[in-house]
Design a protein around this motif. Structure first.
Motif, PDB file in Angstrom:
ATOM      1  N   ASP A 139     -65.682  36.240  34.409  1.00  0.00           N
ATOM      2  CA  ASP A 139     -64.352  36.319  35.021  1.00  0.00           C
ATOM      3  C   ASP A 139     -64.489  37.192  36.249  1.00  0.00           C
ATOM      4  N   ARG A 173     -48.742  32.494  40.305  1.00  0.00           N
ATOM      5  CA  ARG A 173     -49.397  32.668  41.614  1.00  0.00           C
ATOM      6  C   ARG A 173     -48.838  31.593  42.541  1.00  0.00           C
ATOM      7  N   GLY A 176     -58.254  34.533  31.238  1.00  0.00           N
ATOM      8  CA  GLY A 176     -56.818  34.699  31.462  1.00  0.00           C
ATOM      9  C   GLY A 176     -56.053  34.280  30.218  1.00  0.00           C
ATOM     10  N   LEU A 177     -54.907  33.664  30.428  1.00  0.00           N
ATOM     11  CA  LEU A 177     -54.055  33.296  29.293  1.00  0.00           C
ATOM     12  C   LEU A 177     -54.767  32.343  28.333  1.00  0.00           C
ATOM     13  N   ALA A 178     -55.248  31.213  28.868  1.00  0.00           N
ATOM     14  CA  ALA A 178     -55.886  30.223  27.991  1.00  0.00           C
ATOM     15  C   ALA A 178     -57.174  30.790  27.386  1.00  0.00           C
ATOM     16  N   HIS A 222     -57.573  22.705  25.548  1.00  0.00           N
ATOM     17  CA  HIS A 222     -56.687  22.252  24.511  1.00  0.00           C
ATOM     18  C   HIS A 222     -55.481  21.486  25.063  1.00  0.00           C
ATOM     19  N   GLU A 232     -60.583  23.162  30.195  1.00  0.00           N
ATOM     20  CA  GLU A 232     -59.140  23.142  29.948  1.00  0.00           C
ATOM     21  C   GLU A 232     -58.504  21.963  30.693  1.00  0.00           C
ATOM     22  N   LYS A 233     -57.359  21.559  30.207  1.00  0.00           N
ATOM     23  CA  LYS A 233     -56.605  20.518  30.912  1.00  0.00           C
ATOM     24  C   LYS A 233     -55.946  21.111  32.150  1.00  0.00           C
ATOM     25  N   PHE A 265     -60.971  25.205  40.111  1.00  0.00           N
ATOM     26  CA  PHE A 265     -62.382  25.560  39.905  1.00  0.00           C
ATOM     27  C   PHE A 265     -63.070  24.662  38.874  1.00  0.00           C
ATOM     28  N   HIS A 266     -62.314  23.823  38.180  1.00  0.00           N
ATOM     29  CA  HIS A 266     -62.884  23.076  37.053  1.00  0.00           C
ATOM     30  C   HIS A 266     -64.059  22.198  37.475  1.00  0.00           C
ATOM     31  N   GLN A 271     -67.290  24.229  38.473  1.00  0.00           N
ATOM     32  CA  GLN A 271     -67.866  24.983  37.354  1.00  0.00           C
ATOM     33  C   GLN A 271     -68.387  24.057  36.257  1.00  0.00           C
ATOM     34  N   ARG A 280     -48.535  38.160  36.849  1.00  0.00           N
ATOM     35  CA  ARG A 280     -49.207  36.959  36.316  1.00  0.00           C
ATOM     36  C   ARG A 280     -50.595  37.315  35.772  1.00  0.00           C
ATOM     37  N   HIS A 293     -50.101  17.510  28.210  1.00  0.00           N
ATOM     38  CA  HIS A 293     -49.893  17.662  26.760  1.00  0.00           C
ATOM     39  C   HIS A 293     -49.138  16.458  26.208  1.00  0.00           C
ATOM     40  N   HIS A 348     -57.145  25.395  37.720  1.00  0.00           N
ATOM     41  CA  HIS A 348     -57.624  23.993  37.818  1.00  0.00           C
ATOM     42  C   HIS A 348     -58.612  23.765  38.963  1.00  0.00           C
ATOM     43  N   ALA A 353     -61.846  27.929  31.449  1.00  0.00           N
ATOM     44  CA  ALA A 353     -60.392  28.140  31.438  1.00  0.00           C
ATOM     45  C   ALA A 353     -59.988  28.906  32.688  1.00  0.00           C
ATOM     46  N   THR A 354     -60.557  28.490  33.807  1.00  0.00           N
ATOM     47  CA  THR A 354     -60.174  29.065  35.100  1.00  0.00           C
ATOM     48  C   THR A 354     -59.059  28.195  35.683  1.00  0.00           C
TER      49      THR A 354
END
Ligand SMILES: NC(=O)c1ccc[n+]([C@@H]2O[C@H](COP(=O)([O-])OP(=O)(O)OC[C@H]3O[C@@H](n4cnc5c(N)ncnc54)[C@H](O)[C@@H]3O)[C@@H](O)[C@H]2O)c1
Length: 395
Positions: free
Chosen positions: A42, A169, A19-21, A129, A101-102, A83-84, A87, A284, A188, A81, A78-79
């Protein structure tokens, strides 16, 4: 950051979530000398097809298939949150190094599970990041550590954006599912403050704002943090798309690109043209791999990325992130430390992989490891708790 990235054997990386990230990271890594993209996972067939066309690489909708690739060294997760945890644990159990990802996860218990899986399976974990990898931030930390302008005393950081009115979403507008600014933008800021203060957070006093019933999650907050070494920080974020603090950053956007002045309220007006939740969710998804990167990230002259306006005050001078590096203000006046602009799409993202490569090849303990990310989440949760209980939270 690694001193000699090209000396490392290429890190053979799989992207989980295009996706975006995932797109931003993939674009950044295209020319990274020490990273080779070998696959992606994905659920979106269009994003997978675009990735396969660019990299002639393995693609799948099944994470287990990606993790079964013998040539795979690591995955970048980078799914969304939620799913972090699952995975990251699966990747560690498959013996793969992990970048997540954060935020690392949504609860401290889930963070602990990830950290335990990584330790049990002897793999490395880096979380990013976040903007604490930005070259200007790491240089500020180096100036502070040098002691040249005396000890750090306080930090003031604020960012005003259109975050809440970008297409979302439904779960991204539900705090209990990781929605809103606290899980998405505040990490961040907290990471950056922690990196500069170089000390554990001692207390958090915060007030949060939910000002729009149609976007029922936190869109703003204000907090006061104290650190064990005596440093204090004020930190503010508003995603309500009114004022834009890039106005005070020479109209340079978050990713470091020049952006057209003005545009206030533009995200609100675009959203007002969307007729339903379902339509918003479809829009989105259009940020998936293969779509153009958002304007603020992909156009205009490249400068340094940033996350709002930040001033770090030491006894002998102040430091402020500038569009090309950092300004240093002392009794002698103002000077600028100009930082090189790397040939990445956005400076700062490749540094995440450099931190992982250093951990794997040089056995350097990552700064942004699992325990670091758990502590950042703890501070974010303390922001919510402080606001809910109307009191200072001692960590
Ligand atoms: N560091 C940054 O500046 C930054 C920027 C954006 C997002 N993020 C983080 O990245 C993560 C993803 O955010 P995003 O904005 O890219 O989301 P996104 O919705 O744009 O992308 C998520 C992708 O994951 C895919 N996906 C969903 N479930 C999956 C599953 N079970 N297995 C495989 N793929 C799956 C989706 O199809 C989608 O392509 C979040 O944790 C977010 O906080 C970080």
């Amino acid at each position: 950051m690694a001193e000699s990235k090209a000396d490392f054997p290429p890190l053979r990386l799989g992207i989980v979530g295009l996706g975006l990230a995932g797109s931003i990271m993939t674009h950044n890594l295209r020319h990274h000398p020490a990273v080779q993209l070998v696959g992606a996972c994905d659920l979106n067939p269009e994003a997978l097809a675009a990735f396969a066309a660019h990299f002639d690489a393995f693609t799948t909708t099944d994470l287990a298939e990606l993790l079964a690739l013998p040539e795979l060294d690591a995955v970048y997760i980078a799914t969304p949150h939620q799913f972090h945890r699952e995975q990251a644990v699966l990747a560690a159990q498959a013996g793969k190094h992990v970048v997540v990802e954060k935020p690392l996860a949504l609860t401290l218990v889930d963070c602990d599970e990830i950290v335990a899986a990584v330790e049990t399976n002897g793999v490395q974990l880096v979380v990013g990041h976040t903007h604490s990898f930005d070259p200007a931030v790491t240089r500020m930390a180096a100036v502070i550590a040098s002691g040249d302008i005396g000890p750090l005393r306080m930090i003031n950081s604020f960012n005003y954006t259109n975050f809440l009115y970008r297409p979302r979403r439904p779960e991204e507008l539900d705090t209990s599912l990781g929605g809103g600014i606290i899980f998405n933008q505040v990490p961040h800021q907290i990471d950056t403050l922690r990196l500069l203060a170089n000390s554990p957070v001692r207390s958090v006093r915060a007030v949060t704002g939910r000002w729009d019933a149609s976007r029922p999650t936190e869109g703003a907050y204000q907090a006061f943090l104290t650190f064990e070494n005596g440093v204090s920080a004020t930190v503010v974020y508003s995603g309500y798309d009114h004022f834009d603090s890039d106005e005070l950053h020479d109209w340079v956007g978050e990713g470091g690109r020049d952006k057209p002045p003005g545009g206030w309220g533009g995200a609100r007006r675009n959203l007002a043209r969307v007729s339903s939740e379902a339509e918003e969710a479809v829009i989105r998804q259009q940020s998936g791999y293969g779509a153009p990167l958002p304007l603020a990230l992909g156009e205009g002259t490249q400068h340094q990325p940033h996350f709002g306006v930040m001033v770090a005050s030491c006894e002998g001078g102040d430091l402020k992130a500038s569009k090309n590096g950092i300004y240093v203000y002392t009794g002698e006046g103002q000077s600028e430390i100009v930082l090189p602009t790397p040939a990445a799409v956005i400076p700062g993202w490749c540094e995440v992989m450099d931190e992982l490569n250093s951990a794997i090849n040089l056995r350097v303990t990552p700064i942004h490891g699992g325990c670091w990310a758990r502590e950042t989440l703890r501070c974010c949760l303390a922001v919510l708790e402080s606001a809910a209980q109307d009191k200072e939270i001692w960590l």
